[in-house]
Enzyme design. Structure first.
Site, PDB file in Angstrom:
ATOM      1  N   LYS A 112       0.818  -1.215   0.000  1.00  0.00           N
ATOM      2  CA  LYS A 112       0.000   0.000   0.000  1.00  0.00           C
ATOM      3  C   LYS A 112       0.850   1.261   0.000  1.00  0.00           C
ATOM      4  O   LYS A 112       0.418   2.306  -0.478  1.00  0.00           O
ATOM      5  CB  LYS A 112      -0.911   0.025   1.226  1.00  0.00           C
ATOM      6  CG  LYS A 112      -1.658  -1.245   1.494  1.00  0.00           C
ATOM      7  CD  LYS A 112      -2.837  -1.411   0.592  1.00  0.00           C
ATOM      8  CE  LYS A 112      -3.549  -2.714   0.881  1.00  0.00           C
ATOM      9  NZ  LYS A 112      -4.850  -2.822   0.296  1.00  0.00           N
TER      10      LYS A 112
HETATM   11  C1  LIG Z   1      -0.991  -7.895   2.492  1.00  0.00           C
HETATM   12  C2  LIG Z   1      -2.112  -7.779   1.515  1.00  0.00           C
HETATM   13  N1  LIG Z   1      -2.138  -8.603   0.468  1.00  0.00           N
HETATM   14  C3  LIG Z   1      -3.132  -8.548  -0.432  1.00  0.00           C
HETATM   15  C4  LIG Z   1      -4.175  -7.651  -0.304  1.00  0.00           C
HETATM   16  C5  LIG Z   1      -5.240  -7.627  -1.358  1.00  0.00           C
HETATM   17  O1  LIG Z   1      -5.056  -6.525  -2.213  1.00  0.00           O
HETATM   18  P1  LIG Z   1      -6.288  -5.929  -3.019  1.00  0.00           P
HETATM   19  O2  LIG Z   1      -7.291  -5.509  -2.022  1.00  0.00           O
HETATM   20  O3  LIG Z   1      -5.721  -4.780  -3.788  1.00  0.00           O
HETATM   21  O4  LIG Z   1      -6.796  -7.034  -3.868  1.00  0.00           O
HETATM   22  C6  LIG Z   1      -4.193  -6.771   0.784  1.00  0.00           C
HETATM   23  C7  LIG Z   1      -5.266  -5.776   1.010  1.00  0.00           C
HETATM   24  O5  LIG Z   1      -5.920  -5.251   0.225  1.00  0.00           O
HETATM   25  C8  LIG Z   1      -3.126  -6.822   1.697  1.00  0.00           C
HETATM   26  O6  LIG Z   1      -3.079  -5.968   2.708  1.00  0.00           O
HETATM   27  N1  LIG Z   2      -6.515  -5.227   2.532  1.00  0.00           N
HETATM   28  C1  LIG Z   2      -6.906  -3.869   2.582  1.00  0.00           C
HETATM   29  C2  LIG Z   2      -8.370  -3.640   2.455  1.00  0.00           C
HETATM   30  C3  LIG Z   2      -8.636  -2.281   1.868  1.00  0.00           C
HETATM   31  O1  LIG Z   2      -8.261  -2.299   0.543  1.00  0.00           O
HETATM   32  P1  LIG Z   2      -7.992  -1.056  -0.363  1.00  0.00           P
HETATM   33  O2  LIG Z   2      -6.855  -1.492  -1.221  1.00  0.00           O
HETATM   34  O3  LIG Z   2      -9.238  -0.801  -1.083  1.00  0.00           O
HETATM   35  O4  LIG Z   2      -7.606   0.131   0.459  1.00  0.00           O
HETATM   36  C4  LIG Z   2      -6.300  -3.232   3.808  1.00  0.00           C
HETATM   37  O5  LIG Z   2      -5.195  -3.579   4.118  1.00  0.00           O
HETATM   38  O6  LIG Z   2      -6.875  -2.401   4.453  1.00  0.00           O
END
Ligand SMILES: Cc1ncc(COP(=O)(O)O)c(C=O)c1O
Ligand SMILES: N[C@@H](CCOP(=O)(O)O)C(=O)O
Length: 466
Positions: A112
């Site tokens: 993120k």
């Molecule tokens: C460590 C981790 N892996 C994978 C994901 C999944 O990613 P996305 O929500 O973009 O599919 C998340 C949260 O969104 C996460 O925090």
């Molecule tokens: N796994 C995510 C959930 C939120 O997802 P987002 O990519 O839409 O912000 C988290 O870690 O909070």
């Protein structure tokens, strides 16, 4: 670049507008009116560029009209200068075919950071230009919250209210959020699941009383700028693996469908991607949707991969809209019926469109532990459990084995030490850059999983729209 809503009735906005708006006023998600496409020569020119320069080239078509190229370059240099690895998102080879793309070298140890470090700077730039402020409402299953708080804590003109499901994030994730002591940061633990928190966030964007009093903004991947920044590491990794001369495949641990949708965008822009594997845990709505067309929610099951304990996957709407012929009225109707029935069937064109690039695999808890062990025993790599969901899917892939398969390593293993230790016997240490996390005092509020309680809390603590 002009952006349109997936539900067809919100006004089109420019990049600055969509970055500050977050969600469209009709409840839809913004997408570029058309995909920019690089020529082979333009992609060839990107080989070997430092990450910040590559990011400038890849994102430029999306921001043109709202930033100058020099402004974008300067923001990318600031954002990616904070990463602990010179390559920002390095590739690690596991065996002849399997690769890991390490996305956790930012300040909060998850992928993120790649987008949120930039988004914090974009907010600052646009808000100072408008002499305005922003009340950010976010929902997190752990990683978005810590990365967003790190990106905006102490910044002028921004208040952040971050909802996390009480007891359903790891200790490291919770502490990364709740020990950030800045007056503009408000952490809220709510009863319920991530989906409940995300639904409240979306509801606030549609609450005319709240949007009339506050400039509500988003840090979740409903915000287009999040996805745009994630497109860059597909280019960075594919080019290193010789993508101009051969295609590359990706396995992506998936929850809200943001990270894997960024791969789809990279493919639309001309990057030769052979396949995107959507890897889910047992909360497998996306796997069912992609394999059978059945997008129906169930109860969220808590797992060893809490950040992916999600059923209602925001960005899937972007894919359905794009593959289904970009018909906003039809999309709005499909989502209305999903919200009423908690279930919907994908149309034939959505299924066919998605199957051209996507496949999916579901990993149960045992398979996650096995993949963690496989990485350790076969490649000497200690990975986090979310990455292990992706690796399980990558190892199961039946794609031509001459195509490199890259699993996105979405978090540092030290964020989930108990599971890693259970699988491998090793307890990963937190990198020194997170400092004295377990010595710091925590502060957060607890609220019932009720929209009114959250709305009242925000009303009491947020600054009125300026
Ligand atoms: C460590 C981790 N892996 C994978 C994901 C999944 O990613 P996305 O929500 O973009 O599919 C998340 C949260 O969104 C996460 O925090
Ligand atoms: N796994 C995510 C959930 C939120 O997802 P987002 O990519 O839409 O912000 C988290 O870690 O909070």
């Amino acid at each position: 670049m002009e952006y349109i809503s997936t539900r067809g009735s919100a006004s089109a906005l420019d990049f600055e507008g969509v970055t500050l708006a977050g969600l469209a006023s009709d409840g839809g998600l913004y997408l570029p009116a058309e995909w920019p496409r690089f020529s082979e020569a333009q992609i060839a020119d990107m080989v070997g560029l430092p990450y910040a320069e590559l990011a400038t080239r890849v994102m430029w078509p999306f921001v043109e009209g709202s930033l100058t190229e020099e402004e974008l370059r300067s923001l990318c240099q600031q954002a990616y200068g904070r990463f602990a690895h010179k390559a920002v998102t390095p590739l690690v080879q596991l065996d002849e075919r399997q690769w890991l793309l390490e996305l956790f070298h930012g300040p909060t140890l998850a992928f993120k950071d790649v987008a949120l470090q930039l988004l914090g700077l974009l907010f600052e730039t646009f808000l100072s230009r408008r002499q305005s402020n922003l009340t950010i409402i976010g929902a997190t299953s752990g990683d978005t919250g810590s990365a967003a708080i790190d990106a905006v804590a102490g910044r002028e003109g921004v208040d952040i209210f971050m909802l996390h499901p009480k007891g359903r994030v790891s200790d490291v994730q919770r502490r990364q959020m709740t020990t950030a002591r800045a007056p503009n940061v408000h952490n809220i633990a709510i009863e319920g699941s991530f989906d409940d928190a995300q639904a409240m966030v979306k509801r606030m964007f549609g609450d005319a009383d709240m949007t009339g009093r506050f400039n509500i903004g988003a840090v979740n991947s409903i915000n287009w700028a999040r996805l745009m920044a994630q497109v860059v590491y597909y280019f960075a990794s594919a080019l290193q693996l010789g993508a101009l001369h051969r295609p590359v495949a990706y396995s992506v641990p998936t929850g809200n469908f943001g990270d894997v949708f960024a791969g789809y965008v990279a493919a639309q822009m001309g990057l030769p991607i052979a396949q995107l594997v959507v890897a889910t845990n047992v909360n497998d709505i996306l796997h069912r949707a992609l394999s059978d067309g059945d997008y129906s929610t169930g109860t969220v099951t808590p797992t060893d991969t809490p950040s992916m304990d999600i059923q209602v996957s925001s960005n899937f709407e972007r894919l359905l809209f794009d593959c289904g012929g970009r018909d906003g009225a039809a999309m709005a109707e499909q989502i209305r019926s999903f919200e009423a029935d908690k279930a919907m069937q994908l149309t034939n064109s959505q299924r066919e469109g998605a199957s051209a690039l996507f496949t999916s695999v579901r990993a149960d808890q045992q398979q996650v532990l096995q993949a963690l062990r496989w990485a350790h025993e076969n490649a000497g790599e200690v990975i986090d459990p979310h990455t292990a969901v992706g690796l399980h899917a990558a190892l199961a892939s039946e794609l031509d084995p001459s195509i490199p398969m890259v699993t996105l390593a979405t978090a540092h293993p030290a964020k989930f030490p108990d599971v890693v230790e259970r699988a491998t016997g090793l307890r990963p240490n937190l990198p020194s850059r997170v400092g004295d996390l377990f010595a710091r005092e925590e502060a957060y509020s607890e609220l019932p999983g009720k929209y009114d309680a959250v709305r009242d809390f925000v009303t009491q603590h947020a600054s009125p729209a300026a």
